[in-house]
Design a protein around this motif. Structure first.
Motif, short mmCIF file in Angstrom:
data_model
loop_
_atom_site.label_atom_id
_atom_site.label_comp_id
_atom_site.label_asym_id
_atom_site.label_seq_id
_atom_site.Cartn_x
_atom_site.Cartn_y
_atom_site.Cartn_z
N GLY A 303 0.82 -1.20 0.00
CA GLY A 303 0.00 0.00 0.00
C GLY A 303 0.85 1.24 0.00
N VAL A 304 0.37 2.29 -0.68
CA VAL A 304 1.03 3.59 -0.71
C VAL A 304 -0.03 4.65 -0.51
CG1 VAL A 304 2.41 5.22 -2.06
CG2 VAL A 304 2.79 2.76 -2.31
N GLY A 305 0.23 5.59 0.37
CA GLY A 305 -0.77 6.61 0.63
C GLY A 305 -0.18 7.93 1.06
N TYR A 306 -1.06 8.91 1.18
CA TYR A 306 -0.66 10.25 1.62
C TYR A 306 -1.69 10.75 2.63
CZ TYR A 306 0.22 15.28 1.60
OH TYR A 306 0.48 16.56 1.99
N GLU A 307 -1.21 11.29 3.75
CA GLU A 307 -2.07 11.87 4.77
C GLU A 307 -1.69 13.33 4.95
OE1 GLU A 307 -1.79 9.48 8.28
OE2 GLU A 307 -2.06 7.61 7.17
#
Length: 357
Positions: A303-307
């Motif tokens: 998984g790859v994400g941005y917060e």
């Protein structure tokens, strides 16, 4: 008349002092986002609640009783922010006593030690799209949504960054049927009881936890020999990057076809500018059956994400992930009421916002 006024004034001061010693906190989370999932020809697209954190409202109270002793209680209820379902899920409901030197003793429905600390080894708690939480749902107890009914809990004070917690949930099974008849089922309140014990250490950049969990056998179920498992994980903050790691293992002898589960997770959180964080993680899960006729299975996901922290209370997030299966359909990976086949991959995307109060 003057004596009555003086008495009223004294009563007011006493009640005010009592109120000042009682602290009631109302808190909550509202989390809503858009989610898209695809597995083979099956697709789901829609608005979902609780992708970063489960939507909830709760109440905490503390009353000082003197000599370092306090009465404490919590009532927390979950809800779906995308539908008309109300506060129909009791997440936590407990009451107890807390002492500065010996810690807190509580009873009711409450978090297991795994719920409290398992996520120390996960880079993110986006439960819908990140594979760490999704694949960990295959474990009987070692996952971040596990709570115990009918439980008692002790949480020690923190000594130099180290603390210990233990929880026991009574199975509350009772014998049924007339004595000395074939229909008689002998049971004990310890049958199917749940137990977790853990120690955690947090000091500076280090944040670690070691957890043991078990479910006692249920004598009313033929072949049920219980479940045992353990996990170790945590993080180290290098400032420019915070790295995470987790290993957990479980031996399940409570179901038909005994099996072992092994999962390891690695991940990182990388600060971007002032308010942003990039999140990456990779997970592998293996299921080994004891019976030769059963087919072992594996699953892996990334998984790859941005917060983005708009403020201390408001966070925006977006993430993509992919979970692949090999002769194994893991729990928590159905969507829109559609269950995908084993050997199929699931591609997910989510974007949303969480607000806490």
């Amino acid at each position: 008349m003057q004596k009555k006024l003086i008495a009223l004034a004294v009563a007011g001061l006493v009640s005010g002092a009592a109120f000042a010693q009682t602290n009631v906190t109302v808190y909550g989370v509202v989390d809503v986002g858009y989610q898209y999932n695809k597995s083979e020809d099956n697709k789901f697209s829609g608005i979902e609640s609780g992708e970063l954190s489960g939507s909830r409202i709760g109440f905490r109270t503390t009353e000082a009783l003197g000599n370092g002793l306090s009465a404490i209680a919590q009532a927390e209820f979950g809800f779906k922010a995308d539908t008309n379902s109300g506060l129909n899920t009791v997440r936590n409901a407990w009451v107890g006593l807390k002492h500065d030197k010996i810690g807190a003793f509580t009873a009711g429905r409450q978090n297991s030690v795994a719920y409290d600390w398992i996520a120390k080894g996960y880079a993110s708690d986006i439960t819908v799209v990140y594979p760490s939480n999704t694949l960990a749902s295959n474990f009987t107890q070692l996952h971040s949504t596990d709570r115990f009914h009918n439980s008692v809990k002790h949480a020690s004070p923190v000594w130099g960054g180290f603390e210990v917690r233990t929880v026991y949930g009574f199975g509350e099974k009772v014998s049924s049927g007339l004595k000395n008849t074939p229909a008689r089922v002998e049971q004990d309140t310890s049958d199917a009881g749940k137990f977790t014990l853990g120690g955690a250490y947090k000091n500076g950049p280090v944040d670690l936890a070691l957890i043991y969990a078990q479910t006692s056998p249920n004598d009313a179920v033929v072949g049920d020999d219980g479940v045992k498992g353990w996990s170790f994980g945590g993080s180290f903050d290098f400032k420019v990057v915070k790295v995470f790691g987790q290993y957990q293992q479980e031996k399940n002898k409570a179901t038909v076809g005994e099996y072992d589960l092994d999962q390891w997770t690695v991940g990182a959180r990388v600060p971007v500018a002032k308010a942003g964080t990039v999140v990456v993680e990779y997970v592998r899960l293996k299921k080994d059956f004891d019976a030769a006729a059963s087919v072992d299975g594996k699953a892996a996901g990334w998984g790859v994400g941005y917060e983005h922290a708009f403020s201390k209370r408001t966070t925006g997030y977006a993430a993509v992930s992919r979970i692949s299966h090999d002769d194994f359909v893991s729990k928590g990976n159905s969507f829109g009421g559609v269950q995908f086949d084993k050997d199929a991959s699931v591609n997910s995307f989510a974007i949303g916002m969480r607000h806490t109060f």
